[in-house]
Design a protein around this motif. Sequence first.
Motif, short mmCIF file in Angstrom:
data_model
loop_
_atom_site.label_atom_id
_atom_site.label_comp_id
_atom_site.label_asym_id
_atom_site.label_seq_id
_atom_site.Cartn_x
_atom_site.Cartn_y
_atom_site.Cartn_z
N PHE A 1 0.02 -5.23 0.14
CA PHE A 1 -0.41 -4.70 -1.15
C PHE A 1 -1.59 -3.74 -0.99
O PHE A 1 -1.64 -2.69 -1.64
CB PHE A 1 -0.78 -5.86 -2.08
CG PHE A 1 -1.27 -5.42 -3.43
CD1 PHE A 1 -0.38 -4.96 -4.40
CD2 PHE A 1 -2.62 -5.48 -3.74
CE1 PHE A 1 -0.83 -4.56 -5.64
CE2 PHE A 1 -3.07 -5.07 -4.98
CZ PHE A 1 -2.18 -4.62 -5.94
N GLN A 2 -2.51 -4.10 -0.12
CA GLN A 2 -3.66 -3.23 0.13
C GLN A 2 -3.22 -1.93 0.80
O GLN A 2 -3.75 -0.85 0.49
CB GLN A 2 -4.68 -3.96 1.01
CG GLN A 2 -5.36 -5.13 0.31
CD GLN A 2 -6.30 -5.90 1.23
OE1 GLN A 2 -6.42 -5.57 2.41
NE2 GLN A 2 -6.95 -6.91 0.70
N GLU A 3 -2.26 -2.02 1.71
CA GLU A 3 -1.75 -0.81 2.37
C GLU A 3 -1.08 0.11 1.35
O GLU A 3 -1.24 1.33 1.39
CB GLU A 3 -0.74 -1.19 3.46
CG GLU A 3 -1.38 -1.76 4.72
CD GLU A 3 -0.33 -2.01 5.79
OE1 GLU A 3 0.88 -1.89 5.49
OE2 GLU A 3 -0.72 -2.32 6.93
N VAL A 4 -0.31 -0.48 0.45
CA VAL A 4 0.39 0.30 -0.57
C VAL A 4 -0.61 1.03 -1.47
O VAL A 4 -0.44 2.21 -1.80
CB VAL A 4 1.31 -0.61 -1.41
CG1 VAL A 4 1.82 0.11 -2.65
CG2 VAL A 4 2.48 -1.10 -0.56
N ASN A 5 -1.68 0.34 -1.84
CA ASN A 5 -2.72 0.95 -2.68
C ASN A 5 -3.42 2.10 -1.96
O ASN A 5 -3.68 3.15 -2.55
CB ASN A 5 -3.74 -0.10 -3.10
CG ASN A 5 -3.31 -0.87 -4.34
OD1 ASN A 5 -3.40 -0.39 -5.45
ND2 ASN A 5 -2.83 -2.08 -4.12
#
Length: 232
Positions: A123-127
């Motif tokens: 999720f952090q990578e996607v953001n």
Amino acid sequence: MSGSEASTKSKREYSAKGEKLYKILEIDKAANDESIKKAYRKLALKYHPDKNINNPELRLRMSGSEASTKSKREYSAKGEKLYKILEIDKAANDESIKKAYRKLALKYHPDKNINNPEATAKFQEVNAAHKVLSDPTQREIYDKYGSLGLHMAEQIGAENLKTYFMLQSSWFKWCIGLFCCCIATSSCCFCCCLCCCCCGKLKAPTDVDDAAKKSDEPVTVQPEPNGFDYPL
């Protein structure tokens, strides 16, 4: 969504005090090598993963060296990884980027993956990927120079990136090397010519030198009173 919070937490805070590591080992700043070793062994045994299987906080504290190793980011000049994270093509438009971001953000949102640290990391990578690719300036830099370009833009400014990468290019270094070789060769030739002139090897012969050479030649004829010479 907690994208902004995740990106804020991921930013590491740096300090110029130099005190935190001593506090972690619970020692004084003036401690010697032996004291550091003893403190490390004591805390390593206390927080070892084998003794703290059901305590993720203590396991994380013990694996600080592993975390610091993972935090060392590897930069690339290709500019492809963020597109792969969002599962889109490099030629995708803004609307496609938004759709892909929403889809993946819902899939890996922490609220839907409470006990899944891998999903949280995803999720952090996607953001992070959406933050870069949704900004026209950052996307242009990323497409040209990759994550290395983004990193250098933070260090020296986006306006200086072209100059930086030109100076780092192999052809520029080759030109500099060739220029230095030419300068060194020219300097050597100039020094050799100067040395020859100073030593007299390239001096023009003078009348005194001609007279000296003639005086060294053996006399084989005797002058006559009438001006004719004949052999002795």
